[in-house]
Structure formats: C-alpha cells, structure tokens
Motif scaffolding. Structure first.
Motif, PDB file in Angstrom:
ATOM      1  N   THR A   3      49.244  47.683  60.983  1.00 50.96           N
ATOM      2  CA  THR A   3      49.352  47.337  59.560  1.00 50.96           C
ATOM      3  C   THR A   3      48.164  46.467  59.076  1.00 50.96           C
ATOM      4  N   LEU A   4      47.592  45.636  59.994  1.00 49.67           N
ATOM      5  CA  LEU A   4      46.512  44.742  59.551  1.00 49.67           C
ATOM      6  C   LEU A   4      45.291  45.488  58.975  1.00 49.67           C
ATOM      7  N   PRO A   5      44.776  46.482  59.729  1.00 55.69           N
ATOM      8  CA  PRO A   5      43.653  47.227  59.145  1.00 55.69           C
ATOM      9  C   PRO A   5      44.020  47.879  57.820  1.00 55.69           C
ATOM     10  N   MET A   6      45.261  48.334  57.689  1.00 54.37           N
ATOM     11  CA  MET A   6      45.654  48.959  56.418  1.00 54.37           C
ATOM     12  C   MET A   6      45.603  47.958  55.268  1.00 54.37           C
ATOM     13  N   ILE A   7      46.089  46.718  55.564  1.00 55.86           N
ATOM     14  CA  ILE A   7      46.031  45.668  54.530  1.00 55.86           C
ATOM     15  C   ILE A   7      44.582  45.365  54.177  1.00 55.86           C
ATOM     16  N   ALA A   8      43.751  45.272  55.235  1.00 54.38           N
ATOM     17  CA  ALA A   8      42.337  44.992  54.996  1.00 54.38           C
ATOM     18  C   ALA A   8      41.720  46.070  54.118  1.00 54.38           C
ATOM     19  N   ARG A   9      42.081  47.370  54.455  1.00 56.41           N
ATOM     20  CA  ARG A   9      41.533  48.479  53.663  1.00 56.41           C
ATOM     21  C   ARG A   9      41.991  48.389  52.198  1.00 56.41           C
ATOM     22  N   ALA A  10      43.253  48.022  52.027  1.00 52.65           N
ATOM     23  CA  ALA A  10      43.786  47.903  50.666  1.00 52.65           C
ATOM     24  C   ALA A  10      43.077  46.784  49.901  1.00 52.65           C
ATOM     25  N   LEU A  11      42.814  45.666  50.616  1.00 53.44           N
ATOM     26  CA  LEU A  11      42.128  44.547  49.965  1.00 53.44           C
ATOM     27  C   LEU A  11      40.725  44.935  49.518  1.00 53.44           C
ATOM     28  N   ILE A  12      40.039  45.680  50.438  1.00 54.28           N
ATOM     29  CA  ILE A  12      38.663  46.102  50.114  1.00 54.28           C
ATOM     30  C   ILE A  12      38.677  47.016  48.891  1.00 54.28           C
ATOM     31  N   LEU A  13      39.655  47.956  48.859  1.00 58.19           N
ATOM     32  CA  LEU A  13      39.769  48.883  47.737  1.00 58.19           C
ATOM     33  C   LEU A  13      40.029  48.130  46.429  1.00 58.19           C
ATOM     34  N   PHE A  14      40.931  47.140  46.517  1.00 61.83           N
ATOM     35  CA  PHE A  14      41.277  46.352  45.338  1.00 61.83           C
ATOM     36  C   PHE A  14      40.049  45.588  44.817  1.00 61.83           C
ATOM     37  N   ALA A  15      39.316  44.997  45.792  1.00 64.51           N
ATOM     38  CA  ALA A  15      38.120  44.234  45.416  1.00 64.51           C
ATOM     39  C   ALA A  15      37.109  45.161  44.746  1.00 64.51           C
ATOM     40  N   ALA A  16      36.940  46.375  45.308  1.00 64.41           N
ATOM     41  CA  ALA A  16      35.986  47.329  44.732  1.00 64.41           C
ATOM     42  C   ALA A  16      36.397  47.696  43.322  1.00 64.41           C
ATOM     43  N   MET A  17      37.709  47.911  43.125  1.00 65.67           N
ATOM     44  CA  MET A  17      38.197  48.254  41.784  1.00 65.67           C
ATOM     45  C   MET A  17      37.964  47.096  40.815  1.00 65.67           C
ATOM     46  N   ALA A  18      38.140  45.861  41.319  1.00 69.61           N
ATOM     47  CA  ALA A  18      37.962  44.685  40.467  1.00 69.61           C
ATOM     48  C   ALA A  18      36.512  44.582  40.004  1.00 69.61           C
ATOM     49  N   VAL A  19      35.566  44.911  40.937  1.00 72.13           N
ATOM     50  CA  VAL A  19      34.148  44.842  40.577  1.00 72.13           C
ATOM     51  C   VAL A  19      33.847  45.852  39.479  1.00 72.13           C
ATOM     52  N   VAL A  20      34.425  47.060  39.636  1.00 70.08           N
ATOM     53  CA  VAL A  20      34.174  48.109  38.637  1.00 70.08           C
ATOM     54  C   VAL A  20      34.793  47.723  37.292  1.00 70.08           C
ATOM     55  N   ALA A  21      36.019  47.199  37.349  1.00 68.49           N
ATOM     56  CA  ALA A  21      36.755  46.962  36.108  1.00 68.49           C
ATOM     57  C   ALA A  21      36.442  45.608  35.479  1.00 68.49           C
ATOM     58  N   GLY A  22      35.753  44.712  36.226  1.00 67.22           N
ATOM     59  CA  GLY A  22      35.506  43.376  35.712  1.00 67.22           C
ATOM     60  C   GLY A  22      36.732  42.513  35.943  1.00 67.22           C
ATOM     61  N   PRO A  23      36.725  41.296  35.410  1.00 59.83           N
ATOM     62  CA  PRO A  23      37.833  40.376  35.633  1.00 59.83           C
ATOM     63  C   PRO A  23      39.139  40.948  35.081  1.00 59.83           C
ATOM     64  N   ALA A  24      40.237  40.460  35.657  1.00 59.81           N
ATOM     65  CA  ALA A  24      41.538  41.018  35.282  1.00 59.81           C
ATOM     66  C   ALA A  24      42.047  40.409  33.986  1.00 59.81           C
ATOM     67  N   HIS A  25      41.197  40.457  32.904  1.00 55.35           N
ATOM     68  CA  HIS A  25      41.633  40.034  31.580  1.00 55.35           C
ATOM     69  C   HIS A  25      41.820  41.288  30.754  1.00 55.35           C
ATOM     70  N   ALA A  26      42.642  41.191  29.753  1.00 58.96           N
ATOM     71  CA  ALA A  26      42.715  42.301  28.811  1.00 58.96           C
ATOM     72  C   ALA A  26      41.413  42.327  28.014  1.00 58.96           C
ATOM     73  N   GLN A  27      40.927  43.531  27.705  1.00 52.61           N
ATOM     74  CA  GLN A  27      39.659  43.652  26.972  1.00 52.61           C
ATOM     75  C   GLN A  27      39.702  42.899  25.646  1.00 52.61           C
ATOM     76  N   SER A  28      40.868  42.835  25.044  1.00 53.30           N
ATOM     77  CA  SER A  28      40.982  42.256  23.713  1.00 53.30           C
ATOM     78  C   SER A  28      41.164  40.743  23.742  1.00 53.30           C
ATOM     79  N   GLU A  29      41.269  40.193  24.973  1.00 53.40           N
ATOM     80  CA  GLU A  29      41.501  38.748  25.058  1.00 53.40           C
ATOM     81  C   GLU A  29      40.324  38.017  24.416  1.00 53.40           C
ATOM     82  N   PRO A  30      40.566  37.025  23.557  1.00 49.56           N
ATOM     83  CA  PRO A  30      39.434  36.362  22.891  1.00 49.56           C
ATOM     84  C   PRO A  30      38.643  35.478  23.857  1.00 49.56           C
ATOM     85  N   PHE A  31      37.359  35.361  23.588  1.00 48.43           N
ATOM     86  CA  PHE A  31      36.565  34.389  24.361  1.00 48.43           C
ATOM     87  C   PHE A  31      36.888  32.997  23.829  1.00 48.43           C
ATOM     88  N   LYS A  32      36.594  32.004  24.657  1.00 47.15           N
ATOM     89  CA  LYS A  32      36.905  30.623  24.273  1.00 47.15           C
ATOM     90  C   LYS A  32      35.926  30.137  23.219  1.00 47.15           C
TER      91      LYS A  32
END
Ligand SMILES: [Fe+2]
Length: 391
Positions: A3-32
């Motif tokens: 299970t450990l390598p599978m979790i690691a693989r999932a984490l890597i995939l999630f991180a890759a998706m995060a890089v592509v999608a940018g931070p996990a904010h809604a696009q419409s969220e206002p800047f400060k």
C-alpha cells in the motif's frame, strides 16, 4: 506492504495535478486588498510631448501599477495602461506614453497608481489607489500660426539658479520648456537627480507644460548616468528626436561627450563614437525623408555643445547635414556665456548659432513669417534679440 508505494504514487499524482491547476482556490476568489495607498512622490510631469503623443511620468513611494485616464476637454473616459512583454509593470517609476492624440487639442488627464503589496504568483496582495489630477496639457499643432517656448541651460545642480530662472521665465506665453543640458556635474542617484534638477524644474511646469531635455556632456558622467533616460523618457527611447510645434520643425540632438572616448578619466567605459555614428545616420535620414524639414517655415536644432561634441572625425558631416537641410537656427549652451555667430562667408555653417549663457533665458517666438529669439538675464535685461525672417 504494497500500500505504501500506492500512496506515494497517489501523492505524486495529486502534486502534479496541483502544479497544473495552481493553488486550490476557486478561480473567482478575490485577491486580498489591504487598506493602504501609495503616495505620489514626484510628478506627474510631461516629457517631449508632440502633436499626437504625450509622455507622462510620476513616481510613488511603494511598488504600484499605473494607468492614465484622459480625454479631450474635461473627458477622462479613455484609459492608457502600459504593459511590457504582456505584463503590467509594477514599480515606483511610472511612465505612460499616450498615442493617437489630436493635434492642437487640450486634454485632461488623471494618473492612477494602485499599490501592489506582495507580488505572489497567484493572488498577489493589492492595496488601494492614489490619483493625481485632473491636470491639463495641449498637444502641438503644425497648423498653428505660432509657437512660443523658453530655453534655459547649464544649471549645474544650482537649485537657487533654477528657481531664479523659473522666476524669470514668462510662463504665460511659454508653451514648453527646453533644458539645454548640463543640469548636473555628474549624476549620483535618483534622489540626486530629483533634488538637483527635476524637482524644482518640474514644479514650475505645473503638470501641464512639457519639458524637453537636451543631454549635455556632464549627463554622461556618474553612477546614475546610465539611468537618466528612465527619468526623461521619450516614445523613441532615445535622447535625439524631432517634433513639430507650430511653424517650427524642432530637431533635438545629443552632442554626447566633449572629450575623446579614450580619455583616461573614463577608464574605457565611454563608447560615444558608434553612438554618435548611429545618431548621425538618423539625422541624415531624417532630413532626407521627413517632408516637414523642407515644408515647415522654420527648422531649429536644440543641442548642448555648439561645436557638436567630441567626434573622432570632427563635426564636418553634421554641419553639412544641417546646412543642406536648411536649418535656420541652432540653440545651444555648454559655454556658460552668451554667444552668437551669424551665418556668413567667414564660418562653415549656414545657420544662426546661438549659445545661451548660464543665467539667461532664451525665449523663442515663431510665426510663419518670423523666428524671433530674445535672450534676457535674470533681471529681465535684454542680452540679445535675434530676428530671422522666413527664407
Ligand atoms: Fe557642457
């Protein structure tokens, strides 16, 4: 154990998706937006305006992005917002070149600077804006029957002198101000640049009259000399250019240094030779291709050194170009004392050559029939009157 390598693989995939999608904010969220505004520390002032262009410059205490709201009369509905390579500049120096203006038209303008608190990749932190205006300026017009301007020169960091000259200028009839160069001994820093010259000079221009700066030999010296154009920027991005102002075709030239490039005090850091060669090529091309050079009632060159600065081959090609272009008048400084050389058989130039002294104001009034220059001292006493009829 598998299970450990599978979790690691999932984490890597999630991180890759995060890089592509940018931070996990809604696009419409206002800047400060923080409750903080920049302060305008200098300007706005106008540099080398033309018939269809105006360059507006101002500074803020903190990094900001900038725009100008403007329009003819009292209208402020047009907006000019600069971008460089697709990015809105963020800094403390703000330059907006207005284009496609109508000649001979009075415009209103308001400068706006909005604070950028932190320039994050996503959701930068912003602040509020500061505004100055509305101010007003009038574009030049070659169809205008007359033009009037004033020239001072060689103020050499003497702010008392600058203030006295400002008092002596007839602002009522001065449409723009020319500084003939050597505003400095050398240029140290931004603060030095403002304190010793631009601040007292632009104060008199009251956000509405344009400053034409002619570079002097002393402006090639000092640690901040390489930044000077940032403070007196032109749409052309250089110190030499041409404008039409009423019946006068103005050519502003840069006579560079008065000493050879290999002078030891410059330690091999001057290369004015190729620079002046480029400028000469522009000058020669300009007088050949710009119809206004032959069509305008008068041609006036504004330059610092009446002897054309240091040139390895001497000034022959420059003088010949000016002669062939039918230049009527060269107005210069550099010598700190008044001088006038008329054209004639004893000189190699066919233009009138005026040298304005250090504590003098040259006032130029041109109509389609006559170019008149009156040089006065600080007490208003007339030093010289030159009248050039249309040729
Ligand atoms: Fe000089």
């Amino acid at each position: 154990m598998k299970t450990l390598p599978m979790i690691a693989r999932a984490l890597i995939l999630f991180a890759a998706m995060a890089v592509v999608a940018g931070p996990a904010h809604a696009q419409s969220e206002p800047f400060k937006v923080y409750d903080t505004r920049p302060v305008i520390t200098e300007g706005p002032y106008l540099i080398a305006s033309g018939e269809r262009t105006a360059t507006i410059v101002w500074f803020t205490d903190t990094p900001s992005h900038a725009k100008v709201r403007y329009g003819p009369g009292n209208d402020l509905s047009a907006e000019a917002e600069p971008q460089v390579d697709g990015l809105v500049p963020v800094g403390t120096r703000h330059v907006v070149h207005l284009e496609d203006l109508a000649p001979g038209t009075t415009y209103s303008y308001e400068v706006v600077a909005t604070r950028v608190v932190k320039l994050n990749a996503y959701w930068p932190d912003k602040g509020l804006d500061v505004r100055s205006g509305p101010h007003h300026f009038t574009t030049f017009d070659r169809e205008s029957p007359s033009v009037s301007f004033s020239i001072v020169t060689d103020t050499h960091e003497d702010t008392g002198r600058i203030n006295d000259l400002n008092q002596a200028i007839d602002w009522e009839s001065t449409e723009f101000l020319v500084h003939g160069g050597d505003a400095f001994h050398w240029i140290d820093t931004e603060e030095h640049l403002f304190r010793a010259w631009l601040r007292p000079t632009t104060a008199a221009l009251a956000h509405s009259k344009s400053l034409f700066f002619v570079r002097g030999n002393h402006e090639l010296r000092g640690p901040f000399a390489r930044r000077l154009l940032d403070y007196v920027p032109t749409p052309e991005g250089r110190f030499y250019y041409a404008r039409d102002a009423g019946p006068v075709h103005l050519i502003v030239l840069d006579t560079g240094e008065d000493k050879p490039d290999d002078t030891n005090v410059y330690a091999e850091l001057n290369l004015t030779g190729p620079y002046r060669a480029e400028e000469l090529a522009w000058f020669q091309d300009h007088v050949k291709t710009e119809p206004r050079v032959s069509e305008a009632p008068f041609r006036v060159i504004l330059m610092h050194d009446p002897q054309w600065g240091w040139l390895a081959d001497g000034p022959g090609a420059w003088i010949e170009t000016a002669n062939e272009a039918g230049v009527d008048l060269v107005i210069s400084g550099h010598r700190h004392r008044f001088a006038y050389t008329p054209p004639g058989p004893d000189v190699d130039h066919s233009y009138h050559l005026l040298v304005i002294g250090q504590d003098q104001v040259g006032k130029v009034d041109a109509t389609a029939d006559e170019l008149r220059v009156v040089v006065t001292d600080l007490d208003g006493k007339v030093v010289h009157t030159l009248v050039i009829p249309r040729g």
